[in-house]
Design a protein around this motif. Sequence first.
Motif, PDB file in Angstrom:
ATOM      1  N   TYR A   1       4.284   7.782   0.711  1.00 24.30           N
ATOM      2  CA  TYR A   1       2.256   7.822   1.318  1.00 24.30           C
ATOM      3  C   TYR A   1       1.631   7.004   1.294  1.00 24.30           C
ATOM      4  O   TYR A   1       2.395   5.912   0.589  1.00 24.30           O
ATOM      5  N   GLU A   2       1.079   6.650   1.442  1.00 26.33           N
ATOM      6  CA  GLU A   2       0.487   5.119   2.350  1.00 26.33           C
ATOM      7  C   GLU A   2      -1.149   5.503   0.957  1.00 26.33           C
ATOM      8  O   GLU A   2      -1.666   6.363   1.362  1.00 26.33           O
ATOM      9  N   GLY A   3      -1.193   4.112  -0.199  1.00 29.84           N
ATOM     10  CA  GLY A   3      -2.659   4.761  -0.858  1.00 29.84           C
ATOM     11  C   GLY A   3      -3.037   3.637   0.193  1.00 29.84           C
ATOM     12  O   GLY A   3      -3.350   3.094   1.195  1.00 29.84           O
ATOM     13  N   TYR A   4      -4.382   3.329  -1.103  1.00 27.63           N
ATOM     14  CA  TYR A   4      -5.796   2.535  -0.131  1.00 27.63           C
ATOM     15  C   TYR A   4      -5.659   1.054  -0.688  1.00 27.63           C
ATOM     16  O   TYR A   4      -6.394   0.263  -0.522  1.00 27.63           O
TER      17      TYR A   4
ATOM     18  N   TYR B   1       7.502   6.708  -9.892  1.00 28.63           N
ATOM     19  CA  TYR B   1       6.422   5.408  -8.836  1.00 28.63           C
ATOM     20  C   TYR B   1       7.743   4.307  -8.534  1.00 28.63           C
ATOM     21  O   TYR B   1       7.938   3.215 -10.311  1.00 28.63           O
TER      22      TYR B   1
ATOM     23  N   HIS C   1       0.005  -1.727  -5.411  1.00 27.94           N
ATOM     24  CA  HIS C   1       1.049  -0.746  -6.252  1.00 27.94           C
ATOM     25  C   HIS C   1       2.198  -1.643  -5.921  1.00 27.94           C
ATOM     26  O   HIS C   1       2.771  -2.246  -5.263  1.00 27.94           O
TER      27      HIS C   1
ATOM     28  N   ASN D   1       1.103  -1.195   0.009  1.00 24.52           N
ATOM     29  CA  ASN D   1      -0.353   0.094   0.022  1.00 24.52           C
ATOM     30  C   ASN D   1       0.612   1.455   0.202  1.00 24.52           C
ATOM     31  O   ASN D   1       0.301   2.976  -0.190  1.00 24.52           O
ATOM     32  N   TYR D   2       2.046   1.136  -0.017  1.00 27.89           N
ATOM     33  CA  TYR D   2       3.311   2.400   0.486  1.00 27.89           C
ATOM     34  C   TYR D   2       3.524   3.054  -1.379  1.00 27.89           C
ATOM     35  O   TYR D   2       3.676   1.981  -2.474  1.00 27.89           O
ATOM     36  N   ARG D   3       3.409   4.081  -0.988  1.00 29.48           N
ATOM     37  CA  ARG D   3       3.758   4.823  -2.520  1.00 29.48           C
ATOM     38  C   ARG D   3       5.187   5.285  -2.842  1.00 29.48           C
ATOM     39  O   ARG D   3       5.339   6.461  -1.627  1.00 29.48           O
TER      40      ARG D   3
END
Length: 136
Positions: free
Chosen positions: A109-112, A89, A115, A78-80
């Motif tokens: 940042y942390e996504g939902y 990225y 990735h 979930n981390y970007r």
Amino acid sequence: MNKDANKMNQIQAQLQRLHRLHWLPTLELLVHNFDGAINDTRHDIVYGILEVLQSLNPEDKNNDTLGIMRFQKMFCFNYRFFKGIPATYWDPTAESFEDFARGEKISIYEGYESHPAPDILMRWMAERFDHVKELH
């Protein structure tokens, strides 16, 4: 024995229990690629892998599917991590964090969602697991 070798031994022992040693090269690659990326031990990839492996029953014929579905949901995905403008990225399936971050300022940042995207991550794992299985 150092801490990292002990963690990999734990992963290998779980894979033996599940009769899935052919997963080891892929999981080792991910552990290597994530080295140095996440400082939060709750989201450490090794702990995530062990949690998934411990959740699987060796008698379940669907372990390949269940394992892949659970791996792609690990918090570490979930981390970007990105650098530059426009942002580039990091893809943990394609290169190590160390190589991506070399000499650059990295933002995080942390996504939902995972990735790479969940379906891409699942296919990548399935193809690698199957390829190694075919070699043996």
